[in-house]
Design an enzyme around this catalytic site. Structure first.
Site, PDB file in Angstrom:
ATOM      1  N   SER A 133       1.742  27.839  38.613  1.00 44.67           N
ATOM      2  CA  SER A 133       3.162  28.192  38.575  1.00 44.67           C
ATOM      3  C   SER A 133       3.586  28.545  37.164  1.00 44.67           C
ATOM      4  O   SER A 133       3.068  27.988  36.192  1.00 44.67           O
ATOM      5  CB  SER A 133       3.987  26.981  39.067  1.00 44.67           C
ATOM      6  OG  SER A 133       5.357  27.167  38.824  1.00 44.67           O
ATOM      7  N   TYR A 157       6.151  17.400  39.077  1.00 50.64           N
ATOM      8  CA  TYR A 157       5.553  18.526  39.812  1.00 50.64           C
ATOM      9  C   TYR A 157       4.890  19.493  38.835  1.00 50.64           C
ATOM     10  O   TYR A 157       3.719  19.834  38.991  1.00 50.64           O
ATOM     11  CB  TYR A 157       6.609  19.267  40.638  1.00 50.64           C
ATOM     12  CG  TYR A 157       6.104  20.613  41.090  1.00 50.64           C
ATOM     13  CD1 TYR A 157       6.480  21.793  40.420  1.00 50.64           C
ATOM     14  CD2 TYR A 157       5.198  20.718  42.133  1.00 50.64           C
ATOM     15  CE1 TYR A 157       5.972  23.019  40.795  1.00 50.64           C
ATOM     16  CE2 TYR A 157       4.695  21.951  42.518  1.00 50.64           C
ATOM     17  CZ  TYR A 157       5.085  23.094  41.837  1.00 50.64           C
ATOM     18  OH  TYR A 157       4.567  24.320  42.219  1.00 50.64           O
ATOM     19  N   LYS A 163       0.676  20.656  38.028  1.00 49.29           N
ATOM     20  CA  LYS A 163       0.083  21.997  37.906  1.00 49.29           C
ATOM     21  C   LYS A 163      -0.712  22.102  36.601  1.00 49.29           C
ATOM     22  O   LYS A 163      -1.821  22.635  36.576  1.00 49.29           O
ATOM     23  CB  LYS A 163       1.159  23.072  37.966  1.00 49.29           C
ATOM     24  CG  LYS A 163       1.801  23.229  39.331  1.00 49.29           C
ATOM     25  CD  LYS A 163       0.778  23.577  40.418  1.00 49.29           C
ATOM     26  CE  LYS A 163       1.413  23.675  41.770  1.00 49.29           C
ATOM     27  NZ  LYS A 163       0.429  23.861  42.859  1.00 49.29           N
TER      28      LYS A 163
HETATM   29  P1  NAD Z   1       4.781  25.148  51.273  1.00 50.01           P
HETATM   30  O1  NAD Z   1       5.257  23.756  51.194  1.00 50.01           O
HETATM   31  O2  NAD Z   1       5.453  26.129  52.149  1.00 50.01           O
HETATM   32  O3  NAD Z   1       3.222  25.165  51.681  1.00 50.01           O
HETATM   33  C1  NAD Z   1       2.358  24.118  51.304  1.00 50.01           C
HETATM   34  C2  NAD Z   1       1.571  23.719  52.543  1.00 50.01           C
HETATM   35  O4  NAD Z   1       0.646  22.715  52.184  1.00 50.01           O
HETATM   36  C3  NAD Z   1       2.464  23.157  53.660  1.00 50.01           C
HETATM   37  O5  NAD Z   1       2.158  23.794  54.875  1.00 50.01           O
HETATM   38  C4  NAD Z   1       2.083  21.669  53.711  1.00 50.01           C
HETATM   39  O6  NAD Z   1       2.137  21.176  55.029  1.00 50.01           O
HETATM   40  C5  NAD Z   1       0.659  21.710  53.171  1.00 50.01           C
HETATM   41  N1  NAD Z   1       0.198  20.483  52.508  1.00 50.01           N
HETATM   42  C6  NAD Z   1       0.832  19.784  51.535  1.00 50.01           C
HETATM   43  N2  NAD Z   1       0.071  18.739  51.172  1.00 50.01           N
HETATM   44  C7  NAD Z   1      -1.069  18.787  51.915  1.00 50.01           C
HETATM   45  C8  NAD Z   1      -2.231  17.999  52.017  1.00 50.01           C
HETATM   46  N3  NAD Z   1      -2.405  16.899  51.267  1.00 50.01           N
HETATM   47  N4  NAD Z   1      -3.200  18.363  52.887  1.00 50.01           N
HETATM   48  C9  NAD Z   1      -3.040  19.451  53.676  1.00 50.01           C
HETATM   49  N5  NAD Z   1      -1.950  20.246  53.644  1.00 50.01           N
HETATM   50  C10 NAD Z   1      -0.984  19.906  52.766  1.00 50.01           C
HETATM   51  O7  NAD Z   1       4.723  25.691  49.761  1.00 50.01           O
HETATM   52  P2  NAD Z   1       4.535  27.171  49.219  1.00 50.01           P
HETATM   53  O8  NAD Z   1       5.845  27.630  48.692  1.00 50.01           O
HETATM   54  O9  NAD Z   1       3.790  27.990  50.192  1.00 50.01           O
HETATM   55  O10 NAD Z   1       3.598  26.880  47.948  1.00 50.01           O
HETATM   56  C11 NAD Z   1       2.194  26.953  48.083  1.00 50.01           C
HETATM   57  C12 NAD Z   1       1.598  26.621  46.729  1.00 50.01           C
HETATM   58  O11 NAD Z   1       2.140  27.500  45.741  1.00 50.01           O
HETATM   59  C13 NAD Z   1       1.904  25.208  46.247  1.00 50.01           C
HETATM   60  O12 NAD Z   1       0.762  24.703  45.575  1.00 50.01           O
HETATM   61  C14 NAD Z   1       3.041  25.407  45.256  1.00 50.01           C
HETATM   62  O13 NAD Z   1       3.046  24.404  44.265  1.00 50.01           O
HETATM   63  C15 NAD Z   1       2.687  26.743  44.670  1.00 50.01           C
HETATM   64  N6  NAD Z   1       3.842  27.464  44.118  1.00 50.01           N
HETATM   65  C16 NAD Z   1       4.918  27.720  44.910  1.00 50.01           C
HETATM   66  C17 NAD Z   1       6.017  28.404  44.367  1.00 50.01           C
HETATM   67  C18 NAD Z   1       7.233  28.681  45.198  1.00 50.01           C
HETATM   68  O14 NAD Z   1       8.289  29.000  44.609  1.00 50.01           O
HETATM   69  N7  NAD Z   1       7.162  28.611  46.511  1.00 50.01           N
HETATM   70  C19 NAD Z   1       5.983  28.816  43.041  1.00 50.01           C
HETATM   71  C20 NAD Z   1       4.861  28.530  42.275  1.00 50.01           C
HETATM   72  C21 NAD Z   1       3.783  27.847  42.822  1.00 50.01           C
HETATM   73  C1  WQD Z   2      16.333  30.052  40.785  1.00 52.52           C
HETATM   74  C2  WQD Z   2      17.662  30.226  40.086  1.00 52.52           C
HETATM   75  C3  WQD Z   2      18.931  28.221  39.781  1.00 52.52           C
HETATM   76  C4  WQD Z   2      19.735  27.428  43.970  1.00 52.52           C
HETATM   77  C5  WQD Z   2      11.571  26.542  41.225  1.00 52.52           C
HETATM   78  C6  WQD Z   2      10.567  25.603  40.655  1.00 52.52           C
HETATM   79  C7  WQD Z   2       9.298  26.352  40.313  1.00 52.52           C
HETATM   80  C8  WQD Z   2       8.815  27.119  41.522  1.00 52.52           C
HETATM   81  C9  WQD Z   2       9.892  28.040  42.034  1.00 52.52           C
HETATM   82  C10 WQD Z   2       7.135  25.767  42.580  1.00 52.52           C
HETATM   83  C11 WQD Z   2      17.949  29.134  39.071  1.00 52.52           C
HETATM   84  C12 WQD Z   2      19.656  29.188  40.693  1.00 52.52           C
HETATM   85  C13 WQD Z   2      19.276  28.001  42.803  1.00 52.52           C
HETATM   86  C14 WQD Z   2      21.133  27.400  44.237  1.00 52.52           C
HETATM   87  C15 WQD Z   2      21.509  28.524  42.157  1.00 52.52           C
HETATM   88  N1  WQD Z   2       8.403  26.230  42.551  1.00 52.52           N
HETATM   89  N2  WQD Z   2      20.155  28.543  41.919  1.00 52.52           N
HETATM   90  N3  WQD Z   2      21.968  27.957  43.310  1.00 52.52           N
HETATM   91  O1  WQD Z   2      14.197  26.726  39.667  1.00 52.52           O
HETATM   92  O2  WQD Z   2      13.362  29.063  39.078  1.00 52.52           O
HETATM   93  O3  WQD Z   2      11.863  27.499  40.243  1.00 52.52           O
HETATM   94  O4  WQD Z   2      11.037  27.218  42.350  1.00 52.52           O
HETATM   95  O5  WQD Z   2       6.252  25.999  41.830  1.00 52.52           O
HETATM   96  O6  WQD Z   2       8.340  25.423  39.909  1.00 52.52           O
HETATM   97  O7  WQD Z   2      11.100  25.083  39.456  1.00 52.52           O
HETATM   98  O8  WQD Z   2      13.801  28.479  41.465  1.00 52.52           O
HETATM   99  O9  WQD Z   2      15.090  29.178  43.413  1.00 52.52           O
HETATM  100  O10 WQD Z   2      15.386  26.788  42.560  1.00 52.52           O
HETATM  101  O11 WQD Z   2      16.308  28.707  41.263  1.00 52.52           O
HETATM  102  O12 WQD Z   2      22.286  29.012  41.339  1.00 52.52           O
HETATM  103  O13 WQD Z   2      21.624  26.873  45.275  1.00 52.52           O
HETATM  104  O14 WQD Z   2      18.699  30.155  41.062  1.00 52.52           O
HETATM  105  O15 WQD Z   2      19.827  27.615  38.880  1.00 52.52           O
HETATM  106  O16 WQD Z   2      18.593  29.723  37.967  1.00 52.52           O
HETATM  107  P1  WQD Z   2      13.400  27.925  40.006  1.00 52.52           P
HETATM  108  P2  WQD Z   2      15.153  28.242  42.270  1.00 52.52           P
END
Ligand code: NAD
Ligand code: WQD
Length: 342
Positions: free
Chosen positions: A126, A153, A157
Site C-alpha cells: 500500500s 495496519y 504492510k
Molecule cells: P477485502 O477485505 O475486500 O479483501 C480481503 C479478503 O481477504 C476478504 O475476502 C477476506 O475475507 C479475506 N481474508 C482476510 N483475512 C484472511 C485470512 N486470514 N485467510 C483467508 N482470507 C482472509 O480487501 P481489498 O480491498 O480487496 O484488499 C486486498 C488487499 O489489498 C489487502 O491486503 C489490503 O491491505 C490491500 N490494499 C487495499 C487497498 C484498498 O484501498 N482497498 C489499498 C492498498 C492495499
Molecule cells: C480518501 C479521502 C478522506 C471518507 C485508506 C487507507 C489506505 C488504503 C486506502 C488499505 C481522504 C476523505 C473519506 C469520507 C472523506 N487502504 N474522506 N469522507 O484514507 O486515502 O486510504 O484507504 O491499504 O491504507 O489509509 O482512503 O477513502 O478513507 O479517504 O472526506 O466519508 O477521502 O479524508 O482525504 P485513504 P479513504
C-alpha cells in the site's frame, strides 16, 4: 496454463484480479475465510468469466488447512496474497488482530510455498508505507523514503515487505513483486462484482455511492483547510480493474523469468492526484444524482496529499492505469444501483 493461488480472492481487489487472470487463461484457486466477503462473489465471477474458479474456504493462518490446499493443487506456480485485514481505524483499536492476521498469514504462506516449491509471490502492499511524502517527493516513486507507519495496519504492510525481503535473501529461489496500491475505486463494468464494505464504509467512494443511494444521510468531507488548491485532501484514485490487470502483468513477468531482481517494487497509481471535492463534483456531474455533503473537521490520521509516479510500472510492466475518472465513478454508481436492486 499455469495455476495461480489467490488468497483473499473473494474480496474487492482479489475478485477483480481473479476475473482478469481467468480471462487470460490462468487456472485460479481462491483461498478465503470469508471474514470480509461473501460466497455470492463466486457467482459474480462465474457470470463474468463463464466458469467458476476453484474455491477453498480456509484461513491463511491455518497451517494444516493451507498445506492441504497446496497438496490439492500441485500445479500452483504463483501466489497473489491479498488476504489481510485492511481497516486502518480498526487496526488502531485491535492491533493484535491485525498483527496476527496480516503477518501470521504471510509467514504461513511463505513456509508452505517453500515446502511445496512454489517460488513466486505477488504481495498486496500500500502507498500507506510512504506516509506523507515531502513536497519534493511528490509524485511519489518507489525510492521515496518509507516513513514510520501511522497505524498498525500500515505497519503490517511495512513489516510484511521486510519479511519478504529477508526470506528472499535466505532463499535464492524466491521471487517476489511488491505492489503498492494507491486508492482503488470503482467496480467491474458488468456491475456483477464490486466493493462490498461491511457496515459503515470508511473509504470515500462507497460512502459517496451509499449517500447517493439514500442509505447514508450525507457525506462528510473531512476538511477543506489543507494546503491544496481547493483545501480538500488529494489522492491517486485508481480503477480497480486497471489495478487487477497489473497483477496479471506481474505474474506474467515472474513466470516468464523476467524479474530483474529477486524482489521488485511497483507503485500502482494513475499518476494524477484528485481532491475529495473534485471527486464529489465529478460524481454528481457523471451520475446526475443528488449527493448531499457537508464540510466538517479533518479526520485524524489523514495525510494531506499523495499521488503516484507510476513510471516504473508503466515501463517495466508495460501497464497503464488509463481509465477516465468519469468512467470509474460511473462504474461505482452502477454497482451501487445493482446492490440496491438486490
Ligand atoms: P477485502 O477485505 O475486500 O479483501 C480481503 C479478503 O481477504 C476478504 O475476502 C477476506 O475475507 C479475506 N481474508 C482476510 N483475512 C484472511 C485470512 N486470514 N485467510 C483467508 N482470507 C482472509 O480487501 P481489498 O480491498 O480487496 O484488499 C486486498 C488487499 O489489498 C489487502 O491486503 C489490503 O491491505 C490491500 N490494499 C487495499 C487497498 C484498498 O484501498 N482497498 C489499498 C492498498 C492495499
Ligand atoms: C480518501 C479521502 C478522506 C471518507 C485508506 C487507507 C489506505 C488504503 C486506502 C488499505 C481522504 C476523505 C473519506 C469520507 C472523506 N487502504 N474522506 N469522507 O484514507 O486515502 O486510504 O484507504 O491499504 O491504507 O489509509 O482512503 O477513502 O478513507 O479517504 O472526506 O466519508 O477521502 O479524508 O482525504 P485513504 P479513504
Amino acid at each position: 496454463m499455469s495455476r495461480i493461488l489467490v488468497t483473499g480472492g473473494m474480496g474487492y481487489i482479489g475478485s477483480h484480479t481473479t476475473v482478469e487472470l481467468m480471462q487470460q487463461g490462468y487456472k485460479v484457486t481462491i483461498v478465503d475465510n470469508l471474514s470480509n466477503s461473501n460466497i455470492g462473489v463466486l457467482d459474480g465471477i462465474q457470470a463474468i468469466v463463464g466458469e467458476r474458479p476453484d474455491f477453498e474456504q480456509v484461513d491463511c493462518n491455518d497451517y494444516e488447512a493451507m498445506d492441504r490446499v497446496f497438496s490439492t493443487y500441485p500445479d500452483i506456480e504463483a501466489v497473489i496474497h491479498f488476504a489481510a485485514s485492511k481497516a486502518v481505524g480498526e487496526s488502531v483499536e485491535k492491533p493484535l488482530l491485525y498483527y496476527r492476521n496480516n503477518i501470521g498469514s504471510l509467514i504461513t504462506l511463505l513456509e508452505l510455498m517453500k515446502k511445496h516449491a512454489v517460488r513466486n509471490i505477488v504481495f498486496s502492499s500500500s502507498c500507506t508505507v510512504y506516509g506523507q511524502p515531502d513536497a519534493d517527493h511528490l509524485p511519489v516513486n518507489e525510492d521515496a523514503p518509507i516513513q514510520k507507519a501511522l497505524s498498525p495496519y500500515g505497519n503490517t504492510k511495512q513489516i510484511n515487505e521486510e519479511i519478504i525481503r529477508d526470506e528472499a535473501h535466505a532463499d535464492a529461489d524466491l521471487r517476489a513483486i511488491l505492489l503498492r496500491y494507491f486508492n482503488p475505486i470503482g467496480a467491474h463494468p458488468s456491475a456483477l462484482i464490486g466493493e462490498l464494505p461491511l457496515g459503515v464504509p470508511q473509504n470515500l467512494l462507497p460512502f459517496v455511492t451509499q449517500t447517493a443511494a439514500g442509505i447514508r444521510k450525507e457525506l462528510k468531507v473531512f476538511g477543506d483547510d489543507y494546503n491544496t488548491p481547493d483545501g480538500s485532501c488529494i489522492r491517486d484514485y485508481i480503477y480497480v480493474v486497471d489495478l487487477a490487470k497489473a497483477h496479471v502483468k506481474a505474474v506474467e513477468r515472474m513466470l516468464g523469468g523476467k524479474s530483474a531482481e529477486q524482489v521488485e517494487v511497483f507503485n500502482l497509481g494513475t499518476g494524477r492526484g484528485l481532491s475529495v471535492l473534485e471527486i464529489v463534483r465529478t460524481f454528481i456531474e457523471v451520475t446526475g444524482v443528488k449527493l448531499p455533503y457537508q464540510i466538517v473537521g479533518r479526520r485524524e490520521g489523514d495525510i494531506e496529499q499523495v499521488w503516484a509516479d507510476p513510471k516504473r510500472a508503466n515501463e517495466v510492466l508495460g501497464w497503464h492505469a488509463d481509465t477516465p475518472t468519469e468512467d470509474i465513478l460511473a462504474s461505482a454508481w452502477k454497482w451501487q444501483c445493482h446492490l440496491s436492486e438486490q
